[in-house]
Design a protein around this motif. Structure first.
Motif: not given
Length: 277
Positions: A182-203
């Motif tokens: 669960m901790i690993g998945a939450v960390m991955a969720g944080f990384v996914i959001f940061k990637v979207l924030e930088n490259f796909i801001p609409m998502d």
């Protein structure tokens, strides 16, 4: 060492094929997941000792009319409700019955509302707007959360696991491994959001950080349940793996059991988020 190498090569090839198909086109994505669904269904039918050509026809019909070319939104929502109930009943059977009933009617119910519907909702996730564009990044993100949960659960459980999660069904699963996943998945969720924030801001605006954290927790819980359910099916069938198609991993059902079970709940969560927002 040889087993780890074979397992790694097999896993990397599997992940590469899936990600390639996802980003190529919706048709490639649907085609690949239909093939995966056929193989998984075949493995499941063998596991529950059911011979049925009807099951393959139902799979093809569900893929076309409920995922590729949805004939009615209400049909998808009805399937979602029924699948949720069947999956929760499977959870009840795992927790409170010594043996999941395997009479004919139950077999067909699980074929339709557990295996087939699992793949239907998996292929609907990248088109949350049923008439909208195909968004491969959404389904890729979901798979990354699943893989992160599985990987961290394995590593933490193997090295730090002391307390069994549900020993009578899966002796190797531990509470420490579950928490680590669960901790690993939450960390991955944080990384996914940061990637979207930088490259796909609409998502990133549509799916803020709290949604990815919630999705990670949901996937960790329901993915683990899906794995336990499959473990109980295999224990009843007296087999170690559902198949041999993936060296070092077993069958496709072994690899997809978590996401198959979790996909209706993932779809329902994203549907609620979209409608509320």
């Amino acid at each position: 060492m040889k087993e780890i190498l074979v397992r790694t090569i097999s896993g990397v090839l599997y992940i590469s094929i899936i990600i390639f198909a996802m980003f190529t086109s919706r048709e490639w994505f649907m085609g690949l997941f239909f093939v995966l669904a056929v193989i998984t269904l075949s493995e499941y039918l063998k596991l529950v000792h059911l011979t049925s050509y009807l099951a393959y026809f139902l799979l093809a019909a569900a893929f076309y009319f409920l995922s590729y070319d949805v004939f009615a939104d209400n049909a998808v929502y009805l399937l979602l409700i029924l699948s949720g109930f069947v999956n929760l009943f499977l959870l009840k059977d795992v927790l409170w019955t010594s043996k999941i009933p395997m009479f004919e009617k139950k077999k067909y119910i699980t074929v339709v509302f557990y295996i087939i519907s699992g793949f239907v909702f998996l292929t609907l996730i990248p088109i949350m707007d049923i008439d909208g564009p195909f968004k491969p990044e959404l389904i890729v993100a979901v798979f990354i959360l699943v893989w992160s949960n599985d990987t961290f659960a394995f590593l933490v459980g193997k090295n730090l696991g002391r307390h069994k999660l549900l020993e009578r069904i899966s002796p190797k699963k531990t509470i420490e491994g579950f928490v680590g996943g669960m901790i690993g998945a939450v960390m991955a969720g944080f990384v996914i959001f940061k990637v979207l924030e930088n490259f796909i801001p609409m998502d990133a605006e549509r799916y803020p950080l709290w949604i990815w954290v919630s999705l990670a927790i949901l996937i960790s819980i329901f993915g683990t349940i899906g794995d336990l359910i499959q473990s109980k099916f295999k224990r009843q069938a007296g087999v170690k793996d559902s198949g041999i198609i993936m060296p070092g991993h077993g069958g496709l059902y072994d690899r997809l059991d978590s996401i198959i079970y979790a996909s209706p709940f993932i779809y329902a969560f994203l549907l609620i988020v979209d409608n509320v927002s």
